[in-house]
Design a protein around this motif. Structure first.
Motif, PDB file in Angstrom:
ATOM      1  N   LEU A 127      56.244  72.906  63.357  1.00 26.38           N
ATOM      2  CA  LEU A 127      55.578  74.465  64.031  1.00 26.38           C
ATOM      3  C   LEU A 127      55.842  75.633  62.888  1.00 26.38           C
ATOM      4  N   TRP A 128      54.831  76.353  62.503  1.00 24.15           N
ATOM      5  CA  TRP A 128      55.006  77.382  61.740  1.00 24.15           C
ATOM      6  C   TRP A 128      54.718  78.560  63.018  1.00 24.15           C
ATOM      7  N   TRP A 129      55.502  79.768  62.399  1.00 28.06           N
ATOM      8  CA  TRP A 129      55.196  80.871  63.405  1.00 28.06           C
ATOM      9  C   TRP A 129      53.872  81.395  62.968  1.00 28.06           C
ATOM     10  N   PRO A 130      52.927  81.522  64.198  1.00 25.31           N
ATOM     11  CA  PRO A 130      51.469  81.943  63.741  1.00 25.31           C
ATOM     12  C   PRO A 130      51.074  83.233  63.486  1.00 25.31           C
ATOM     13  N   SER A 131      52.020  84.014  63.575  1.00 24.22           N
ATOM     14  CA  SER A 131      51.623  85.480  63.511  1.00 24.22           C
ATOM     15  C   SER A 131      51.784  86.009  62.117  1.00 24.22           C
ATOM     16  N   GLY A 132      52.018  85.240  61.089  1.00 23.50           N
ATOM     17  CA  GLY A 132      52.321  85.889  59.680  1.00 23.50           C
ATOM     18  C   GLY A 132      53.318  85.209  59.135  1.00 23.50           C
ATOM     19  N   SER A 133      53.908  86.042  57.889  1.00 28.84           N
ATOM     20  CA  SER A 133      55.165  85.516  57.194  1.00 28.84           C
ATOM     21  C   SER A 133      56.214  85.470  57.924  1.00 28.84           C
ATOM     22  N   HIS A 134      56.955  84.241  57.815  1.00 30.46           N
ATOM     23  CA  HIS A 134      58.194  84.150  58.678  1.00 30.46           C
ATOM     24  C   HIS A 134      58.918  82.973  57.741  1.00 30.46           C
ATOM     25  N   ASP A 135      60.127  83.181  57.436  1.00 27.52           N
ATOM     26  CA  ASP A 135      60.938  82.138  56.407  1.00 27.52           C
ATOM     27  C   ASP A 135      61.583  81.116  57.473  1.00 27.52           C
ATOM     28  N   LYS A 136      60.946  80.757  58.774  1.00 27.37           N
ATOM     29  CA  LYS A 136      61.670  79.857  59.654  1.00 27.37           C
ATOM     30  C   LYS A 136      60.362  78.622  59.947  1.00 27.37           C
ATOM     31  N   ILE A 138      59.901  75.100  62.663  1.00 24.87           N
ATOM     32  CA  ILE A 138      60.468  74.517  63.649  1.00 24.87           C
ATOM     33  C   ILE A 138      60.149  73.007  63.522  1.00 24.87           C
ATOM     34  N   SER A 139      60.987  72.010  63.653  1.00 24.06           N
ATOM     35  CA  SER A 139      60.681  70.708  63.845  1.00 24.06           C
ATOM     36  C   SER A 139      61.206  69.994  65.159  1.00 24.06           C
ATOM     37  N   ILE A 140      60.401  69.159  65.649  1.00 28.30           N
ATOM     38  CA  ILE A 140      60.722  68.656  67.031  1.00 28.30           C
ATOM     39  C   ILE A 140      60.731  67.078  67.008  1.00 28.30           C
ATOM     40  N   ASP A 141      61.660  66.393  67.412  1.00 33.41           N
ATOM     41  CA  ASP A 141      61.470  64.968  67.633  1.00 33.41           C
ATOM     42  C   ASP A 141      61.851  64.707  68.975  1.00 33.41           C
ATOM     43  N   GLU A 143      64.295  64.002  70.617  1.00 32.52           N
ATOM     44  CA  GLU A 143      65.350  64.463  71.507  1.00 32.52           C
ATOM     45  C   GLU A 143      65.937  65.742  70.924  1.00 32.52           C
ATOM     46  N   ASN A 144      65.447  66.337  69.903  1.00 31.53           N
ATOM     47  CA  ASN A 144      65.899  67.492  69.343  1.00 31.53           C
ATOM     48  C   ASN A 144      65.129  68.438  69.040  1.00 31.53           C
ATOM     49  N   LEU A 145      65.383  69.935  68.918  1.00 27.18           N
ATOM     50  CA  LEU A 145      64.701  70.942  68.189  1.00 27.18           C
ATOM     51  C   LEU A 145      65.465  71.239  67.231  1.00 27.18           C
ATOM     52  N   LEU A 146      64.969  71.500  66.035  1.00 26.28           N
ATOM     53  CA  LEU A 146      65.598  72.067  64.798  1.00 26.28           C
ATOM     54  C   LEU A 146      64.824  73.146  64.418  1.00 26.28           C
ATOM     55  N   LEU A 147      65.779  74.381  63.848  1.00 24.41           N
ATOM     56  CA  LEU A 147      65.351  75.455  63.477  1.00 24.41           C
ATOM     57  C   LEU A 147      65.680  75.585  61.891  1.00 24.41           C
ATOM     58  N   TRP A 148      64.701  75.573  61.024  1.00 22.14           N
ATOM     59  CA  TRP A 148      65.070  75.523  59.682  1.00 22.14           C
ATOM     60  C   TRP A 148      64.755  76.997  59.070  1.00 22.14           C
TER      61      TRP A 148
END
Length: 376
Positions: A127-136, A138-141, A143-148
């Motif tokens: 997932l990319w934040w849909p509302s514009g530029s953001h340096d984060k 998200i990946s979802i598997d 069993e886990n949520l990861l914020l990069w």
């Protein structure tokens, strides 16, 4: 392109299920899609709608090493996108960059900017934040949520935080709130889970069986749409999440996903593919994309109709049916640049672009949506 089945077609070489709008391209209406071939070298196609809106033009064709199960375009750089892919039983994810010299007859190779390689379970969604530029990112598997954190200049990613949801709640996807970069909705087999990314803790849960996908309304805060096996489509007001504010009917099979329109209030795309290939072949399944229209309050505030005082409405206002498909439809996306245009992708690798301009409501407080119906 308006109405009926007058869509503009484009064929991929292999089977496919992922297509995305290139939101960051503000000059042309562009889509990106990837193939799902087990034996052949897979491809990523960058497709542009011509200025005359009469044909789809391949702007770039690139090799991709594995089967593509999920694809998302970066919302602030038109040359960056992510994929979730598999090789046999192994799943991975990466962020890629399209080279500057695309558009040549022999396009150069994609550049891998970063590998999202910290997962221990089957990766489902990026997932990319849909509302514009953001340096984060998200990946979802399962069993886990990861914020990069993602640095495109230095081509690096780093896990900032992660949280396990446990084996009892197998995650399947999610959506990032366009109004709040710290809010995430994740789907599991039996619920919709809401997470605060600052603490990586759950803030709320909607217990609803067989939720396939969710998407936030881009134009209105607190409005969430879910796609479900039995109910079809549910529209939720997150201020009162005990019951959906609207339920729209399903079809012969489950509703696979929903997409909110980037411009028109509560304009959404749900679709209903059948995933059993043998049944598709033996039953002669006929897939169609349906256009629906449903009323909703002008303010988006469901307090005008108390859930306690009146039951949830069930409505079935079919406006149009698009039948340019010979196989089940797995991918749909609205164009951000021309929000009355959508692109669909069927499993046989056929892209179709359609316009719903002639069906746009005169009042902006109507819900309009598309679905894929499977007819036996």
């Amino acid at each position: 392109m308006q109405g009926g089945s007058k869509g503009i077609g484009y064929g991929l070489k292999y089977q496919a299920r992922c297509i995305a709008d290139v939101k960051a391209d503000t000059e042309t209406t562009t889509f990106i899609t990837g193939t799902l071939s087990l034996k052949e070298e897979n491809e990523v196609h960058l497709i542009k709608l011509s200025s005359s809106e009469t044909e789809l033009i391949c702007e770039g064709l690139f090799s991709h090493p594995n089967e593509i199960w999920d694809l998302a375009s970066c919302p602030f750089d038109p040359r960056i996108f992510s994929t979730v892919f598999s090789s046999g039983e192994s799943y991975g994810a990466a962020i890629w960059k399209i080279p500057e010299l695309y558009g040549q007859s022999n396009s150069p190779q994609l550049e891998e900017l970063a590998s999202l390689d910290q997962h221990t379970s089957k990766i489902k969604r990026i997932l990319w934040w849909p509302s514009g530029s953001h340096d984060k990112v998200i990946s979802i598997d399962e069993e886990n949520l990861l914020l990069w954190s993602f640095d495109s200049s230095n081509k690096t990613t780093q896990v900032e935080s992660r949280e396990s949801v446990g084996m009892l709640h197998s995650l399947s996807g999610g959506a990032w709130d366009p109004h709040d970069r710290n809010a995430l909705a994740a789907t599991s087999d039996s619920s919709i889970q809401f997470w605060d990314l600052r603490t990586m803790k759950k803030t709320n849960t909607i217990e609803h069986a067989h939720v396939r996908d969710v998407d936030y309304s881009i134009k209105k805060q607190n409005i969430l749409v879910s796609a479900e096996d039995e109910t079809g489509i549910c529209i939720w007001d997150m201020r009162m999440p005990n019951v959906p504010m609207r339920e729209l009917p399903g079809h012969a099979h489950w509703t696979w996903a929903v997409r909110s329109n980037p411009e028109y209030d509560n304009l959404i795309l749900p679709y209903h593919p059948l995933t059993i290939s043998k049944l598709l072949q033996s039953a002669g399944t006929d897939s169609a994309v349906n256009l629906w229209l449903a009323p909703i309050s002008n303010s988006g505030d469901s307090t005008t109709e108390s859930s306690a005082d009146s039951p949830t409405r069930r409505i079935d206002p079919l406006l149009n049916s698009y039948s340019d498909y010979e196989d089940s439809v797995y991918g749909l996306t609205w164009s951000s640049r021309q929000p009355w245009i959508f692109a669909s992708l069927s499993y046989d690798g056929r892209v179709v672009v359609e316009s719903v301009k002639s069906f746009l409501p005169k009042k902006t407080y109507m819900v309009q949506l598309l679905s894929v119906r499977l007819q036996w």
